[in-house]
Design an enzyme around this catalytic site. Structure first.
Site, PDB file in Angstrom:
ATOM      1  N   GLU B  60       0.808  -1.227   0.000  1.00 54.69           N
ATOM      2  CA  GLU B  60       0.000   0.000   0.000  1.00 54.69           C
ATOM      3  C   GLU B  60       0.837   1.271   0.000  1.00 54.69           C
ATOM      4  O   GLU B  60       0.452   2.269  -0.622  1.00 54.69           O
ATOM      5  CB  GLU B  60      -0.981   0.010   1.178  1.00 54.69           C
ATOM      6  N   HIS B 129     -11.375  -4.679   9.654  1.00 59.01           N
ATOM      7  CA  HIS B 129     -12.031  -4.504   8.346  1.00 59.01           C
ATOM      8  C   HIS B 129     -13.317  -3.698   8.470  1.00 59.01           C
ATOM      9  O   HIS B 129     -14.200  -3.837   7.627  1.00 59.01           O
ATOM     10  CB  HIS B 129     -12.409  -5.863   7.738  1.00 59.01           C
TER      11      HIS B 129
HETATM   12  C1  LIG Z   1      -2.658  -4.597   4.106  1.00 63.28           C
HETATM   13  C2  LIG Z   1      -3.717  -5.395   3.443  1.00 63.28           C
HETATM   14  N1  LIG Z   1      -3.933  -5.223   2.136  1.00 63.28           N
HETATM   15  C3  LIG Z   1      -4.891  -5.928   1.505  1.00 63.28           C
HETATM   16  C4  LIG Z   1      -5.665  -6.822   2.189  1.00 63.28           C
HETATM   17  C5  LIG Z   1      -6.783  -7.607   1.479  1.00 63.28           C
HETATM   18  N2  LIG Z   1      -6.372  -9.005   1.379  1.00 63.28           N
HETATM   19  C6  LIG Z   1      -6.756  -9.933   2.268  1.00 63.28           C
HETATM   20  S1  LIG Z   1      -6.053 -11.421   1.996  1.00 63.28           S
HETATM   21  C7  LIG Z   1      -5.251 -10.836   0.636  1.00 63.28           C
HETATM   22  C8  LIG Z   1      -4.359 -11.718  -0.161  1.00 63.28           C
HETATM   23  C9  LIG Z   1      -3.285 -12.300   0.658  1.00 63.28           C
HETATM   24  O1  LIG Z   1      -2.508 -13.112  -0.132  1.00 63.28           O
HETATM   25  P1  LIG Z   1      -1.463 -14.095   0.513  1.00 63.28           P
HETATM   26  O2  LIG Z   1      -0.614 -13.335   1.483  1.00 63.28           O
HETATM   27  O3  LIG Z   1      -0.769 -14.780  -0.594  1.00 63.28           O
HETATM   28  O4  LIG Z   1      -2.319 -15.112   1.380  1.00 63.28           O
HETATM   29  P2  LIG Z   1      -3.399 -16.161   0.838  1.00 63.28           P
HETATM   30  O5  LIG Z   1      -4.712 -15.479   0.875  1.00 63.28           O
HETATM   31  O6  LIG Z   1      -2.990 -16.585  -0.513  1.00 63.28           O
HETATM   32  O7  LIG Z   1      -3.343 -17.267   1.839  1.00 63.28           O
HETATM   33  C10 LIG Z   1      -5.530  -9.495   0.426  1.00 63.28           C
HETATM   34  C11 LIG Z   1      -5.004  -8.670  -0.674  1.00 63.28           C
HETATM   35  C12 LIG Z   1      -5.436  -6.940   3.568  1.00 63.28           C
HETATM   36  N3  LIG Z   1      -6.169  -7.751   4.320  1.00 63.28           N
HETATM   37  N4  LIG Z   1      -4.446  -6.230   4.166  1.00 63.28           N
END
Ligand SMILES: Cc1ncc(C[n+]2csc(CCOP(=O)(O)OP(=O)(O)O)c2C)c(N)n1
Ligand SMILES: Cc1ncc(C[n+]2csc(CCOP(=O)(O)OP(=O)(O)O)c2C)c(N)n1
Ligand SMILES: [Mg+2]
Ligand SMILES: [Mg+2]
Lengths: 323, 325, 325, 323
Positions: B60, B129
């Site tokens: 971000e 959230h």
């Molecule tokens: C700082 C932040 N940015 C965006 C999000 C929205 N978000 C939640 S899970 C996710 C993807 C996470 O990907 P990863 O770390 O690969 O974990 P996975 O879901 O694949 O287990 C996103 C973008 C968030 N929760 N926090």
């Protein structure tokens, strides 16, 4: 296999527990029986079980685990009580966080579970802090920090690995690279082919391994845990894996069908099971018994959660006003 | 007039502006083929390609920073923060960079930048959230703060925000995305800094933005037999059309401000300050704020509901205020 | 009683607490041999060593994150953010983690954590080193907010903050560090949530914290022949001892709140809200706020001075308010 | 030397300009004649001149530079007008930022100067944005992003290098490693011996060079600029150097005397000068003439700044209220 039989069987059982828990949770969610199902903050761990189980099989009860938004598997593998997890998912007072946290926020200090996190990448500095605590108090506790491929591009990754290395903190970083962050492929977000090889930028060991091989995960983590328990500092382990379900249950699936099928064929559970059967550590009958035990446990958890009361609004308001 | 959803109104605003001005580009997470987590960018990736719809890693600070650097050098970025809660990982770029650099450069650089995000509780996603953070940005000189409550305003205000040469934080509400409202065809704007009386009334002024406008209107409807409620939506908190609020208070003598964010230090207090300063002698009873409880938002539905004003709470509070004196 | 400097009072508080409790440690930038940029940690590195005085890279998210993780697992960290402006690079850890995790865990974990920082304009360091951000934290459920104005309060409140089991943001003022005040020897605390009447008076209540307390007292002194000013320092904004403020307003009928942060959305508005709600009938004139201009802080001295309340502004405003009606 | 004579002489002159500017600024500061001298947000660039000059000698006027809190050198090397810089340091209306920004915030879009920054590490994502702009508009502009060893441990470093690599942005990252961040040694903050070698974690070229050798800096940056102008993406260059003065003029000097002396002996200016004399590119007389020109310029700047008006408080208040 130089792991003892009991531990191996325990690992298989925990993998089943996670798998069946997630299936049950999904079923309840789709039936509208979860508290959180308006927008679906329910992130399934199915497909990644070998990682949580392999890693946590190397830990003692008082070792710490820092989890993520996709944290049911970590909680179960660290010895969490599925009754209280399911109750939490339903927003019940008997849940791990008394219904205050929900699916993404499972805490149990008694088993070293330091919570999931709704903020991607936020767990890494917290893990550093837990590891700092153990070093400060000269306990031999280790902290395992789980995070996704998506988290590996947050600034906190960099800050945390750097400090962990500088201070030789007792922490093992486990990146569960399931190839996607929501719908964004890791190849679009990580400038190198692997996360694991970034370890060299911090002067620590880095590994990239098959995250669907529970024995490989446990052997790799075991080594890292030993290393860090004896003061030699952190290790970064990238486990390549795949989640079977969409990111969560309100996000449209965008991944190619064939890719999903391909990965389902690499299911870590039958793979491990076959091995155990081959090596005569368990037989089919025992497996069936194990499964039915897990299902019973699941039924009991469902009943417990279902019958548990919601938190009292009055008590809650009193608590808030007292602050 | 045709009725469209809030989310589609936003989509149309962006698409029209992108066609009009080739310097506008989108940057954020999962905004490519998915079209954003809530579909605001539906089909835009297909239409404009990855040059103008730039999907990023989860970084971000870099998202906002890239937008800042691009805005300073002649582009007009629209940066998305998926949930306002996540803006905490980019606050330096929002507060110290986007909001200040034009000023700190003595006007040498401009900062035509829109940060689009959404906020609010109500979806059982827990405290990380569900925050409403508009008060922080209202307190930050250099930012404009926009909070549309209807598809019409969403479209008109977003277009104005995109054309503005200052950084704008454009805060949507998750629970509004799928609400419909009438949106005329053709080219029109809603200017920043113009409040709207969403319903006229004589007994009390209720000020609300975003989702709370709908709750206020519902409450007004319920109360209509006994109390005549005027509902005003400032639409933009910065710049703020306080005159319209003051005029209303001078007529009704009473004011209630609604928001979902905790009452303590929320924007309600700022309205109270301005109204008491500018219309003290017209007040028949103390200005009141109905907002969130002073707690992180809990996950469990009954607790979450208890944390933010519900229609019946508004009805109760309005009655209480009107009865006073 | 002996007179010591604010900076030394803080140093003593920390040293005493560190001797008392081995679980307390310090974490931050340049806090080792230098003793912190302003000398608050003078000699502590020598006395306690690098185990307990942990100098870090410039990684504010990790500084606060480390403190959060350590606090959850039984230590009592004191984390320093050199200027409050830099906390923007660590807001997620402050807001979503430190402030919320105890609540979100249903009380499973505790968060005995102090974030020490300092703020304020007046040193010609421009907009990224001069902000007053207390309002953000007041609006964040789960945090306590402390702003001492004297060496006595600095010492007593810091000790209370360190012993508290909730996260506390402890905000000092750069321009106070070298001011002296009397501080008794021995063991004592100033509890969180107890305002102090710094000067009694009958005509108007002036509420101020931190540096503004001194400006208020100076203004009161200048006005003393014509107007009797009561000066109240809440000392902690969360928890807030609003009762003492209300009691004062009931006596004086008038209130002015002072702060350096911009008036718009500042904590002054929150005082106005609470006072009008709780003491409306006692007010002889509208409550007023005198605060910063609505702009990033400029570098140039005359402009900077124009941005924050000066003693003569306070004098003028008090006269204006008392003359009203 | 394959750089033309004019450019070489220009480089030497700019180095003198920076050196003498900083000496003049320090003198004025110590005499209480700077606006900012209450707490001393004045960060001297003395000792590091070879980096700004070497790097900017490779840039065109419309290329961008993202600077830091220690930014006078960057501004001068990019072609900034010392009159307006000095006026800014004194908070005058004629300063680059009309007295709004001060020493840490020098902007001049006309010469591509995108400002210093008071927040360590904040410039990196901004540089990405500027580079993105050029790529988007298909100009061939390059962005040079300066930052210190201290900034290399901020999360923004990681996020920015990753994205720059992924998107092949036209940016050159120049880490001025002067071995300290305020009083904290780089060895205590960076887990690897070098920052430059972290480039491999982003799949981009990384260099670690002597930052006191202006020709080496310029040759290294030249190559990186060429590379990135032709769409091949970013380079990370770490320049090892040293600042002669304390962090700023209110921070106590904590570094060992011998270390400071050692580095003063490595002064980049005489080193370069000797080389130019040896190669008969310039002679002593020309050097003296050059210096006196620079001093004259400095005197004129001082006079200009001194005589310039402070900003009008009334006008300022009107501007603020209009918003
Ligand atoms: C700082 C932040 N940015 C965006 C999000 C929205 N978000 C939640 S899970 C996710 C993807 C996470 O990907 P990863 O770390 O690969 O974990 P996975 O879901 O694949 O287990 C996103 C973008 C968030 N929760 N926090
Ligand atoms: C985010 C942030 N943290 C801390 C500071 C305070 N600070 C200003 S300069 C500095 C040291 C920077 O070191 P480095 O990047 O090596 O640059 P140098 O001063 O050595 O040129 C620090 C800690 C700041 N300005 N911003
Ligand atoms: Mg992933
Ligand atoms: Mg340095």
């Amino acid at each position: 296999m130089d792991i003892n039989r009991e531990r191996l069987i325990g690992m298989l059982k925990t993998m089943y527990k996670i798998r069946l828990f997630e299936e049950r949770a999904k079923k309840l969610y789709k039936a509208g029986m979860m508290a959180g199902n308006f927008l679906g903050a329910l992130h399934s761990y199915i497909g990644q079980e070998a990682i949580a189980v392999g890693a946590c099989s190397c830990l003692k009860k008082d070792d710490y685990v820092v989890s993520t938004h996709r944290g049911h598997g970590h909680a179960i593998a660290k010895g969490g009580d599925i009754k209280r997890i399911l109750a939490e998912l339903q927003g019940k007072e008997t849940g791990y966080s008394r219904g205050r946290g929900g699916s993404m926020h499972l805490f149990d200090l008694k088993i070293g579970l330091l919570g999931g996190n709704g903020i991607v990448g936020a767990g890494l500095p917290i893990a550093i802090g837990a590891a700092f605590s153990s070093q400060y108090k000269k306990t031999s506790q280790v902290t395992v920090c789980f995070f996704g491929d998506g988290a590996a591009t947050q600034g906190t990754f960099h800050e945390s690995l750097n400090i962990a290395s500088l201070w030789k903190l007792p922490v093992v970083f486990i990146c569960e690279n399931n190839l996607y962050a929501v719908t964004t492929p890791a190849s679009e977000t990580i400038a190198t082919p692997n996360v694991g090889e970034r370890a060299s930028a911090y002067g620590i060991p880095g590994k990239v391994i098959d995250g669907n091989d529970v024995l490989l995960v446990s052997a790799t983590v075991e080594e890292a845990v030993k290393r860090t328990r004896t003061g030699k500092g952190p290790t970064l382990i990238e486990c390549r894996t795949y989640r079977w379900d969409p990111h969560c249950f309100v996000i449209t699936e965008t991944r190619p069908k064939e890719e999903i099928e391909e990965w389902k064929a690499k299911d870590p559970i039958p793979r491990f099971e076959r091995k155990l059967v081959e090596e005569k550590i368990i037989n089919q009958e025992e497996i069936e018994r194990m499964k039915s035990e897990v299902i019973k446990e699941m039924d009991a958890a469902e009943k417990f959660a279902q019958e548990s009361p919601l938190p009292s609004v009055e008590t809650f308001k009193e608590e808030v006003c007292a602050k | 007039m045709r009725e469209i959803r809030y989310v589609d109104a936003l989509n149309k605003a962006i698409r029209e502006e992108m066609i009009r001005d080739g310097n506008i580009f989108l940057i954020g997470e999962d905004i490519g083929p998915l079209g954003g987590t809530f579909g605001v960018y539906k089909d835009l990736f297909r239409e404009f390609g990855e040059k103008r719809v730039r999907q990023t890693p989860i970084s971000e600070s870099a998202i906002i920073g890239t937008a800042v650097g691009a805005a300073m050098t002649g582009l007009r970025p629209i940066a998305e923060i998926m949930y306002i809660d996540f803006i905490t990982t980019a606050m330096d770029q929002v507060i110290n960079q986007a909001a200040k650099l034009s000023f700190m450069s003595g006007g040498n650089v401009q900062m035509p930048l829109v940060i689009r995000t959404q906020q609010g509780p109500g979806t059982r996603e827990a405290a990380q959230h569900s925050q409403n953070l508009e008060a922080w940005f209202v307190h930050t000189p250099g930012l404009k703060v926009v909070m549309p409550s209807s598809p019409y305003d969403a479209k008109g205000l977003l277009k104005s925000s995109i054309r503005d040469n200052s950084p704008v934080i454009f805060i949507e509400h998750r629970l509004l995305y799928f609400k419909k409202g009438s949106v005329p065809e053709g080219e029109w704007l809603v200017p920043l800094g113009e409040a709207e009386v969403k319903k006229e009334g004589n007994d009390i002024t209720v000020v609300a933005t975003s989702l709370m406008v709908h709750q206020a209107l519902e409450a007004a409807e319920i109360l209509s037999k006994e109390i005549s409620v005027e509902v005003i939506d400032p639409r933009t908190l910065v710049p703020l059309d306080i005159e319209k609020v003051i005029a209303s208070v001078k007529k009704t003598g009473r004011i209630l401000i609604l928001h979902e964010a905790p009452v303590r230090g929320g924007i309600g207090a700022e309205f109270v300050r301005q109204v008491t300063e500018k219309a003290f002698d017209y007040l028949d009873s103390p200005p009141r704020v109905l907002g969130g409880l002073n707690t992180p938002i809990p996950f469990s539905p009954p607790l979450e509901n208890a944390c933010v004003p519900q229609v019946e709470d508004i009805v109760g509070m309005v009655k209480e205020i009107v009865k006073e004196k």
